[in-house]
Enzyme design. Structure first.
Site, PDB file in Angstrom:
ATOM      1  N   ASP A   1       0.817  -1.215   0.000  1.00 12.89           N
ATOM      2  CA  ASP A   1       0.000   0.000   0.000  1.00 12.89           C
ATOM      3  C   ASP A   1       0.851   1.266   0.000  1.00 12.89           C
ATOM      4  O   ASP A   1       0.349   2.356   0.271  1.00 12.89           O
ATOM      5  CB  ASP A   1      -0.959   0.000   1.196  1.00 12.89           C
TER       6      ASP A   1
ATOM      7  N   HIS B   1      16.418  28.388   0.435  1.00 10.48           N
ATOM      8  CA  HIS B   1      15.731  29.431  -0.337  1.00 10.48           C
ATOM      9  C   HIS B   1      15.621  30.718   0.463  1.00 10.48           C
ATOM     10  O   HIS B   1      15.724  31.812  -0.098  1.00 10.48           O
ATOM     11  CB  HIS B   1      14.346  28.932  -0.739  1.00 10.48           C
TER      12      HIS B   1
ATOM     13  N   ARG C   1       5.322  38.798 -10.774  1.00  9.22           N
ATOM     14  CA  ARG C   1       4.717  37.467 -10.824  1.00  9.22           C
ATOM     15  C   ARG C   1       3.196  37.624 -10.699  1.00  9.22           C
ATOM     16  O   ARG C   1       2.659  37.719  -9.589  1.00  9.22           O
ATOM     17  CB  ARG C   1       5.271  36.592  -9.693  1.00  9.22           C
TER      18      ARG C   1
ATOM     19  N   THR D   1      11.215  31.853 -15.283  1.00  4.93           N
ATOM     20  CA  THR D   1      11.869  33.089 -14.843  1.00  4.93           C
ATOM     21  C   THR D   1      13.230  33.255 -15.496  1.00  4.93           C
ATOM     22  O   THR D   1      13.556  34.319 -16.048  1.00  4.93           O
ATOM     23  CB  THR D   1      12.027  33.093 -13.313  1.00  4.93           C
TER      24      THR D   1
ATOM     25  N   LYS E   1      11.281  41.862 -11.915  1.00  2.00           N
ATOM     26  CA  LYS E   1      10.326  40.824 -12.305  1.00  2.00           C
ATOM     27  C   LYS E   1       8.999  41.016 -11.587  1.00  2.00           C
ATOM     28  O   LYS E   1       8.948  41.443 -10.438  1.00  2.00           O
ATOM     29  CB  LYS E   1      10.918  39.447 -11.947  1.00  2.00           C
TER      30      LYS E   1
END
Length: 310
Positions: free
Chosen positions: A34, A127, A192, A224, A190
């Site tokens: 499973d 990040h 978004r 990007t 930039k």
């Protein structure tokens, strides 16, 4: 010192072990019918200093669960110290509330890793650097900048280069590499409009006649960086190349990069490369195994890790 490899990036774990001259500890992570995950360590690790190598890349949830279950197994096997070596830390982009009624998943993952039994975390190019503060245990965040700096100096010797940040948020990272190689810095302005979609609005800096090197921590869809490369060439740049730490390459990213006007895209092996990445005409990998191995050695010997940042 014991090294255990989970399943997300075994070639990197084997390279790290080879660099240290230590065989991988006999362990297995398998699944029941499973898809329930089961981990088993086939050697005595009581009182040992154990390092578990696992990137939480695609499939992120499976790889994260593998890591958590292995950490729990090590804790119950009485390892003296457990260090989670996470070359690519998934969920790092969810480091703040991006809107009303949204989670901070990076903090949740930090809690899970700590609760599972990790005493320390070793990762690379988070990040957002503040994720280190989400943990109540020590976190060593390595940087690819020295590795990239050496490669750029070798590959671009004699060419007039300019380091470019693909957005305002990456300026600190790009500036560090620019200072390392003695190059100027430019920034892409930039926007978004929605998740996964980016638009280049302006190029800040004199890029005309320069060989531009875009620097980022993650390439996901590739939109990007490809858009940024096109904008740089429209503004008179001689060429556009990319150096990025983590090659996520989701969806059609590899094809997008292959069709983009990029001289080359350099990524590390923090994430296991797919066949499409390996055969791509303009994607090249640099290994981080020696850097990870040296950091692990210094942690085990209780010596300074920060000197690796130089």
């Amino acid at each position: 010192m014991k090294i255990i490899a989970c399943n997300s990036n075994r070639p990197l774990a084997e390279a790290v072990a080879a660099a240290l001259g230590i065989p991988l500890t006999q362990a297995s992570v398998r699944r029941f019918a499973d898809m329930e995950i089961f981990a088993e360590i086939n050697e005595n690790i009581r009182g040992e200093d154990v390092f578990v190598i696992q990137s939480t890349s695609y499939p992120a949830n499976d790889n994260l669960m593998e890591l958590l279950i292995m950490l729990d197994a090590l804790k119950r096997a009485s390892a003296r110290r457990i260090t989670a070596v996470i070359p690519y830390f998934g969920y790092a982009r969810q480091d703040r509330k991006s809107g009303p009624r949204t989670p901070i998943s990076a903090k949740l993952v930090a809690n899970l890793i700590t609760a599972a039994g990790a005493n320390r975390v070793l990762t690379m190019d988070l990040h957002a650097a503040q994720i280190q503060g989400f943990f109540d245990i020590p976190v060593d965040n390595l940087f690819a900048a020295p590795l990239f700096g050496r490669d750029i100096q070798e590959r671009f010797a004699g060419r007039e280069t300019m380091v470019v940040s693909p957005d305002v948020g990456g300026v600190v990272r790009a500036r560090a590499i620019a200072a390392r190689i003695g190059a100027d810095l430019a920034i892409i302005d930039k926007r978004r409009p929605r998740a996964g979609v980016s638009e280049v609005m302006n190029v800040i800096g004199e890029v005309e006649g320069r060989h531009c090197i875009l620097v980022d921590d993650i390439v996901d869809s590739g939109g990007t960086l490809c858009n940024a490369a096109e904008a740089l060439l429209k503004h008179g740049a001689k060429s556009a190349s990319v150096y990025v730490t983590h090659g996520v390459f989701s969806g059609g990213a590899v094809a997008r990069v292959g069709a983009a006007p990029l001289e080359t895209m350099v990524v590390t092996d923090s994430i296991l490369a797919t066949e499409a990445v390996r055969v791509s005409r303009n994607i090249r990998q640099l290994t981080i195994a020696p850097l990870i191995a040296e950091a692990m050695k210094r942690i085990s010997e209780e010596s300074s890790v920060s000197t690796l940042f130089n």
